[in-house]
Design a protein around this motif. Sequence first.
Motif, PDB file in Angstrom:
ATOM      1  N   GLY A  57       0.814  -1.208   0.000  1.00  6.03           N
ATOM      2  CA  GLY A  57       0.000   0.000   0.000  1.00  6.03           C
ATOM      3  C   GLY A  57       0.849   1.260   0.000  1.00  6.03           C
ATOM      4  N   TYR A  58       2.161   1.063  -0.035  1.00  2.00           N
ATOM      5  CA  TYR A  58       3.120   2.175  -0.038  1.00  2.00           C
ATOM      6  C   TYR A  58       4.268   1.859  -0.993  1.00  2.00           C
ATOM      7  N   ILE A  59       4.888   2.916  -1.500  1.00  5.23           N
ATOM      8  CA  ILE A  59       6.148   2.759  -2.207  1.00  5.23           C
ATOM      9  C   ILE A  59       7.214   3.237  -1.233  1.00  5.23           C
ATOM     10  N   GLU A  60       7.980   2.292  -0.709  1.00  5.98           N
ATOM     11  CA  GLU A  60       9.040   2.605   0.237  1.00  5.98           C
ATOM     12  C   GLU A  60      10.294   3.027  -0.527  1.00  5.98           C
ATOM     13  N   PHE A  66      13.960   1.590  -7.649  1.00  5.55           N
ATOM     14  CA  PHE A  66      13.759   0.785  -8.857  1.00  5.55           C
ATOM     15  C   PHE A  66      12.492   1.164  -9.620  1.00  5.55           C
ATOM     16  N   VAL A  67      11.949   2.344  -9.338  1.00  2.51           N
ATOM     17  CA  VAL A  67      10.662   2.748  -9.907  1.00  2.51           C
ATOM     18  C   VAL A  67      10.670   2.764 -11.433  1.00  2.51           C
ATOM     19  N   GLY A  75      14.426   0.252 -17.811  1.00  2.00           N
ATOM     20  CA  GLY A  75      14.645   1.419 -16.949  1.00  2.00           C
ATOM     21  C   GLY A  75      15.863   1.228 -16.060  1.00  2.00           C
ATOM     22  N   ARG A  76      16.495   2.328 -15.726  1.00  2.45           N
ATOM     23  CA  ARG A  76      17.668   2.271 -14.852  1.00  2.45           C
ATOM     24  C   ARG A  76      17.248   2.459 -13.399  1.00  2.45           C
ATOM     25  N   ASP A  77      18.157   2.146 -12.491  1.00  2.00           N
ATOM     26  CA  ASP A  77      17.932   2.419 -11.076  1.00  2.00           C
ATOM     27  C   ASP A  77      18.151   3.910 -10.832  1.00  2.00           C
ATOM     28  N   LEU A  78      17.380   4.477  -9.925  1.00  5.00           N
ATOM     29  CA  LEU A  78      17.618   5.864  -9.521  1.00  5.00           C
ATOM     30  C   LEU A  78      18.821   5.892  -8.589  1.00  5.00           C
ATOM     31  N   SER A  79      19.569   6.973  -8.645  1.00  7.39           N
ATOM     32  CA  SER A  79      20.677   7.140  -7.705  1.00  7.39           C
ATOM     33  C   SER A  79      20.089   7.392  -6.314  1.00  7.39           C
ATOM     34  N   ASP A  80      20.925   7.299  -5.289  1.00  3.97           N
ATOM     35  CA  ASP A  80      20.457   7.577  -3.930  1.00  3.97           C
ATOM     36  C   ASP A  80      19.917   9.005  -3.829  1.00  3.97           C
ATOM     37  N   ALA A  81      20.614   9.950  -4.456  1.00 10.59           N
ATOM     38  CA  ALA A  81      20.183  11.356  -4.400  1.00 10.59           C
ATOM     39  C   ALA A  81      18.837  11.538  -5.106  1.00 10.59           C
ATOM     40  N   PHE A  86      12.982  12.427  -4.859  1.00  8.12           N
ATOM     41  CA  PHE A  86      11.656  11.946  -5.253  1.00  8.12           C
ATOM     42  C   PHE A  86      10.818  11.657  -4.009  1.00  8.12           C
ATOM     43  N   LEU A  87      11.395  10.954  -3.057  1.00 12.69           N
ATOM     44  CA  LEU A  87      10.682  10.603  -1.827  1.00 12.69           C
ATOM     45  C   LEU A  87      10.264  11.851  -1.053  1.00 12.69           C
ATOM     46  N   SER A  88      11.173  12.785  -0.894  1.00  8.28           N
ATOM     47  CA  SER A  88      10.845  13.976  -0.106  1.00  8.28           C
ATOM     48  C   SER A  88       9.774  14.825  -0.802  1.00  8.28           C
ATOM     49  N   ALA A  89       9.734  14.804  -2.133  1.00  7.49           N
ATOM     50  CA  ALA A  89       8.712  15.557  -2.864  1.00  7.49           C
ATOM     51  C   ALA A  89       7.328  14.944  -2.670  1.00  7.49           C
ATOM     52  N   ALA A  90       7.260  13.631  -2.580  1.00  8.22           N
ATOM     53  CA  ALA A  90       5.968  12.942  -2.517  1.00  8.22           C
ATOM     54  C   ALA A  90       5.479  12.685  -1.096  1.00  8.22           C
ATOM     55  N   ASP A  91       6.388  12.495  -0.173  1.00 11.60           N
ATOM     56  CA  ASP A  91       6.043  12.080   1.195  1.00 11.60           C
ATOM     57  C   ASP A  91       5.572  13.270   2.022  1.00 11.60           C
TER      58      ASP A  91
END
Length: 109
Positions: A57-60, A66-67, A75-81, A86-91
């Motif tokens: 129920g969440y995208i952790e 790996f989105v 598709g490539r993996d996203l870098s840690d940055a 992305f997480l901080s924009a959505a969370d």
Amino acid sequence: MAMKDFLKEDDIKKALDAFKAAESFDYRKFFDMVGLKAMSADNVKQVFKVLDVDESGYIEEEELKFVLKGFSSEGRDLSDAETKTFLSAADKDGDGKIGIDEFEALVHE
């Protein structure tokens, strides 16, 4: 369900190609290019369910890395940055993961 059930394969390929280089991912531009931004809230929520690999129920954060592979195995993996940005924009509620409503709001912001 697969992403191609909701989005055009050509749009997915073009969007992924545009962000091949690490540190180049812009989620707003990606959502627009892939056709998500033009979709209804209900359809965006169906896409979320495809990206929520563990069906929690969440995208952790670990899933978010790996989105792009959720859109295509090419598709490539996203870098840690990129992942953290992305997480901080959505969370919006600060729980460290993206809920279905947070995802839909981010796509349509």
